[in-house]
Design an enzyme around this catalytic site. Structure first.
Site, PDB file in Angstrom:
ATOM      1  N   ASP A 121       1.156  -9.980  -4.422  1.00 31.29           N
ATOM      2  CA  ASP A 121       2.371  -9.182  -4.546  1.00 31.29           C
ATOM      3  C   ASP A 121       2.056  -7.839  -5.225  1.00 31.29           C
ATOM      4  OD1 ASP A 121       4.963  -8.750  -3.969  1.00 31.29           O
ATOM      5  OD2 ASP A 121       5.805 -10.046  -5.521  1.00 31.29           O
ATOM      6  N   PHE A 131      10.053  -1.661 -10.710  1.00 34.82           N
ATOM      7  CA  PHE A 131       9.637  -3.066 -10.618  1.00 34.82           C
ATOM      8  C   PHE A 131       8.210  -3.122 -10.071  1.00 34.82           C
ATOM      9  CE2 PHE A 131      14.272  -3.538 -10.263  1.00 34.82           C
ATOM     10  CZ  PHE A 131      14.507  -4.656 -11.062  1.00 34.82           C
ATOM     11  N   GLY A 132       7.478  -4.177 -10.408  1.00 29.45           N
ATOM     12  CA  GLY A 132       6.229  -4.436  -9.710  1.00 29.45           C
ATOM     13  C   GLY A 132       5.001  -4.366 -10.582  1.00 29.45           C
ATOM     14  N   HIS A 167      12.263 -11.464   1.632  1.00 28.85           N
ATOM     15  CA  HIS A 167      12.286 -11.279   0.167  1.00 28.85           C
ATOM     16  C   HIS A 167      13.622 -11.880  -0.253  1.00 28.85           C
ATOM     17  CE1 HIS A 167      12.477  -9.115  -3.689  1.00 28.85           C
ATOM     18  NE2 HIS A 167      13.660  -8.678  -3.342  1.00 28.85           N
ATOM     19  N   LEU A 174       0.884  -1.154   0.000  1.00 31.09           N
ATOM     20  CA  LEU A 174       0.000   0.000   0.000  1.00 31.09           C
ATOM     21  C   LEU A 174       0.920   1.202   0.000  1.00 31.09           C
ATOM     22  CD1 LEU A 174      -2.658  -1.127   2.598  1.00 31.09           C
ATOM     23  CD2 LEU A 174      -2.723  -1.303   0.125  1.00 31.09           C
ATOM     24  N   ARG A 175       0.556   2.221  -0.725  1.00 30.22           N
ATOM     25  CA  ARG A 175       1.445   3.383  -0.809  1.00 30.22           C
ATOM     26  C   ARG A 175       1.083   4.453   0.208  1.00 30.22           C
ATOM     27  NH1 ARG A 175       5.271   0.498  -3.036  1.00 30.22           N
ATOM     28  NH2 ARG A 175       4.980   0.018  -5.243  1.00 30.22           N
ATOM     29  N   HIS A 234       7.226 -14.706  -2.594  1.00 29.32           N
ATOM     30  CA  HIS A 234       7.300 -14.835  -4.051  1.00 29.32           C
ATOM     31  C   HIS A 234       8.493 -15.659  -4.574  1.00 29.32           C
ATOM     32  CE1 HIS A 234       8.692 -10.397  -3.580  1.00 29.32           C
ATOM     33  NE2 HIS A 234       9.705 -11.163  -3.334  1.00 29.32           N
ATOM     34  N   ASN A 242       6.954  -0.939   3.758  1.00 28.50           N
ATOM     35  CA  ASN A 242       7.753   0.048   3.021  1.00 28.50           C
ATOM     36  C   ASN A 242       6.951   1.288   2.639  1.00 28.50           C
ATOM     37  OD1 ASN A 242       6.277  -1.564   1.256  1.00 28.50           O
ATOM     38  ND2 ASN A 242       7.682  -1.224  -0.433  1.00 28.50           N
TER      39      ASN A 242
END
Lengths: 437, 323
Positions: A319, A337-338, A193, A77-78, A246, A108
């Site tokens: 993810d 990325f993502g 990770h 979540l940002r 992942h 993060n």
């Protein structure tokens, strides 16, 4: 912020459904009766409204599948910090339209979830939105810097369900060993990770023939496998609880499989792209398929499916990593990325069922009861008295994933244009219908 | 003196550690210390057993209470005391431990009291010295006089050590006090529990003969004695523990956690205390239950007994070897 919704009251019967409870292997024609916010009853006798009093509101599922709401154990979540990429609200709307009723968010954010106030902020905001329930991960190390441990004991007391440094690998074996040991005091789960930073540094896609031809620096699969191998040993040595996020390579699957056979307390998940796509998806420099870890080879993809089949991989998580256009419409090496994944978790997971790799219940287990058990969440199963979190879906309904149609604030799906089968029709959280197709 | 009497005494030339001592040897020292404790409290005269003797206090690590306590003990017994703080003396300037031993031998001391930052350093020194050696703490290995003074305090308060349950809480991994106490208390028939977070208490510590707990309330359940250990500041900044406040929250001794111990549980701390880190001030200053001041008082008595026995044993050894 005020509470944005009214609590559910009264009784609602969801009848005429294919009732699925992966935790108890239940697959019958039946229904669920909710009372206010919780499940009052469920079973084959609720296949029709016979015997229910008139005050019960009846919803006919018309033969669709009715299952416990999905749990997504890996979501970025940002909020707080990068609201232009995604907010709790936009993620909530996106998750409910994908049938997800609980999600666990990585630390993060800005500020980082290494402090109790951030844990409480996220939980309070999400509660007031009344959309998908949000459980935060706490940081393993202060500021996700990989050096000093964060206050894991107190973070857990204030609501962090597990601990991770998010999209950063905890690189130092010394810190990892201490953290695994320290987490044992409170029986906490650490999530890694697994990617050796010094090997991944500067890479943009899977290392191999394709990367060579495209002229891009690769991230070798050994970056993942050596850290998996290392952490398996550390978990074994400390007797700590460890989960790998992942997993993307065949070799990692082998290491984890053998460790589980030895009785090491480890588990792992993978994300839909790693069993439904391979590195060819980044051909033509498609930045929406630039993921971390990178999409791997076809052999790796097939090994991931084998891992899902034999139970080496416990969980499937979206993810979800929302990135705005400005971060993605760039030369491949400069792009972020993502991929956004909340809305595609269910249909891509159901591909495993349609392709006959897993039964419907086995596939659902990896997005309901397995993550719930791992994180100690009460949801993810049908239980009288438990919160009424449900998903009603049609496993056969075909549709084309169209990035522009996604409700997520950021539209960076690696599955844009994919034809898929299985769609969420209704999502119920605490007895309230929060999504209807 | 009958043979039996001689067997029941502490007969070693040095006191380097508690590990390996027999219960009767410990009891011998405690009995003598008990007498000194009573005399000290009354400010009564004691026999000048160390008259004309030289005791050298050699401290390679900073210490106030232990070196003062030894100095006081030796002077009470009439000995001449030289206290050398190596931090500020010339011995440190590149001299090896063995050279230091030769230098000191030239002064013909009777007892050498040594504290050193490295485990095993006191033992090495004892092999080169022509006198009795008392270990005042070596690295994270042993601190035998602390364990003896703790035992003396417990015995005076509780009447006996056998059958008690003692919880040692805190930085067990880095504690010489904990190691000496584990050996002494288990030799004397007490049940020892160790309580600390996993990073400060590996489960392999159980090989020392103690039960390992990582939950404070569980570990303190029904114990007779709670021994707190000092936590070094540098361990609280993320390497062993996330923070001071998290440590205090889960492992600091306060009245709330103390509820699970026996109502008359004795509270001990070897000092110096970090108030608000490993122990709450209210608990530390509880006149009824805290024995922390008494531990300091017993320190002098216990060290007098140690000086007495090793001096006598060294005399006997010299007599035997010079014949």
């Amino acid at each position: 912020m005020k509470q944005k919704f009214k609590k559910a009251t009264g009784r609602v019967a969801y009848i005429n459904a294919r009732l699925l409870d992966p935790a108890s292997d239940l697959d019958v024609a039946g229904g669920v009766l909710s009372d206010g916010e919780s499940i009052a009853d469920f079973g084959p006798h609720l296949v029709n409204a016979d015997g229910l009093s008139d005050e019960v509101k009846v919803i006919d599922c018309k033969g669709a599948c009715l299952a416990p709401g999905l749990i997504d154990m890996r979501v970025q979540l940002r909020e707080p910090g990068e609201e232009h990429k995604g907010t709790l609200k936009s993620a909530g709307i996106s998750a409910t339209s994908g049938g997800i009723t609980s999600m666990v968010c990585l630390p993060n954010t800005t500020p980082v979830t290494d402090d109790m106030s951030v844990v409480e902020f996220v939980a309070r905001r999400a509660r007031k939105l009344g959309l998908t329930k949000v459980y935060p991960y706490g940081a393993i190390t202060q500021g996700l810097q990989g050096n000093e441990m964060a206050e894991m004991g107190m973070l857990a007391e204030s609501g962090a369900v597990a601990f991770t440094d998010g999209i950063r690998a905890l690189a130092s074996p010394k810190v990892m060993r201490k953290a695994l040991s320290y987490a044992r005091n409170y029986n906490l789960l650490l999530v890694q990770h697994p990617e050796e930073p010094s090997l991944a540094d500067g890479g943009h896609m899977n290392a191999g023939d394709l990367a060579l031809r495209m002229g891009l620096t690769g991230i070798p699969s050994v970056a993942e496998t050596i850290m998996v191998a290392r952490d398996v040993r550390l978990a074994e040595d400390t007797n700590g609880r460890l989960h790998f996020a992942h997993i993307s390579t065949a070799e990692s699957i082998g290491i984890i499989r053998r460790a589980k056979e030895r009785g090491v307390k480890i588990s792992c998940d993978t994300a839909p792209p790693y069993f439904s796509l391979n590195e060819l998806a980044v051909g033509d420099y498609r930045t929406f398929a630039k993921l971390s870890p990178p999409l791997r080879s076809e052999e790796d993809r097939q090994a991931i499916i084998e891992g899902l089949k034999d139970g080496t991989i416990d969980v499937i998580a979206s993810d979800h990593a929302p990135e705005d256009e400005d971060s993605k419409r760039l030369p491949f090496a400069q792009a972020a990325f993502g991929g956004a994944g909340l809305e595609t978790l269910l249909p891509i997971t159901l591909e495993l069922y349609h392709n006959k790799h897993l039964s419907l219940l086995q596939a659902l287990k990896k997005i309901t009861s397995e993550p719930a058990d791992l994180l100690g969440l009460a949801s993810g199963r049908l239980e009288k008295g438990a919160a009424c979190d449900l998903v009603i879906f049609d496993p056969e309904r075909g549709w084309k994933i169209d990035s522009d149609q996604l409700t997520s604030k950021s539209k960076n799906s690696p599955f844009d244009g994919r034809l898929t089968q299985g769609r969420c029709l209704r999502t119920v959280i605490d007895g309230r219908i929060v999504f209807e197709l | 003196m009958s043979t039996r009497d001689r067997e029941l005494r502490f007969t070693h030339r040095h006191l380097l550690g508690i590990e390996g001592l027999y219960p009767f040897e410990i009891t011998d020292i405690l009995d003598r210390a008990e007498v000194y404790a009573a005399q000290n409290r009354k400010r009564a005269a004691v026999p000048a057993l160390l008259e004309g003797r030289t005791v050298i206090n050699l401290f390679f690590e900073n210490s106030t209470r232990t070196s003062t306590s030894f100095e006081r003990a030796a002077k009470r017994l009439g000995g001449d005391v030289i206290t050398m703080n190596v931090q500020t003396s010339s011995i440190k300037k590149g001299e090896t431990l063995i050279d230091t031993a030769s230098t000191l031998n030239a002064m013909h001391p009777d007892v050498l009291v040594v504290r050193h930052g490295d485990s095993g350093a006191v033992k090495l020194l004892s092999q080169k010295m022509n006198c009795a050696v008392l270990n005042a703490g070596d690295g994270t290995h042993e601190h035998p006089t602390q364990a003896l003074l703790d035992a003396l305090t417990i015995r005076r308060r509780k009447g006996n050590i056998t059958g008690l349950t003692v919880a040692i809480c805190g930085d067990v991994l880095h504690s010489r006090v904990a190691r000496s106490n584990i050996h002494l208390l288990s030799a004397m028939g007490a049940r020892v529990r160790l309580v600390a977070p996993t990073t400060l208490l590996p489960s392999s510590m159980a090989v020392l003969g103690a039960e390992v707990f990582h939950d404070m309330r569980e570990g303190l359940k029904d114990v007779d004695v709670v021994m707190m250990l000092r936590l070094q500041k540098e361990r609280m900044e993320g390497t062993y523990l996330p923070s001071q406040r998290e440590y205090f929250h889960f492992y600091g001794l306060d009245y709330d956690k103390l509820l699970s111990a026996k109502e008359d549980a004795l509270i001990m701390h070897p000092g110096p205390m970090n108030r608000g880190v490993e122990i709450d001030s209210d608990v530390a200053d509880d006149l009824e239950r805290s024995a922390i001041q008494e531990q300091v008082e017993m320190g002098v008595a216990a060290r007098m007994a140690c000086l007495e026995v090793v001096t006598a044993n060294f005399d006997a050894w010299r007599l035997e070897n010079e014949q």
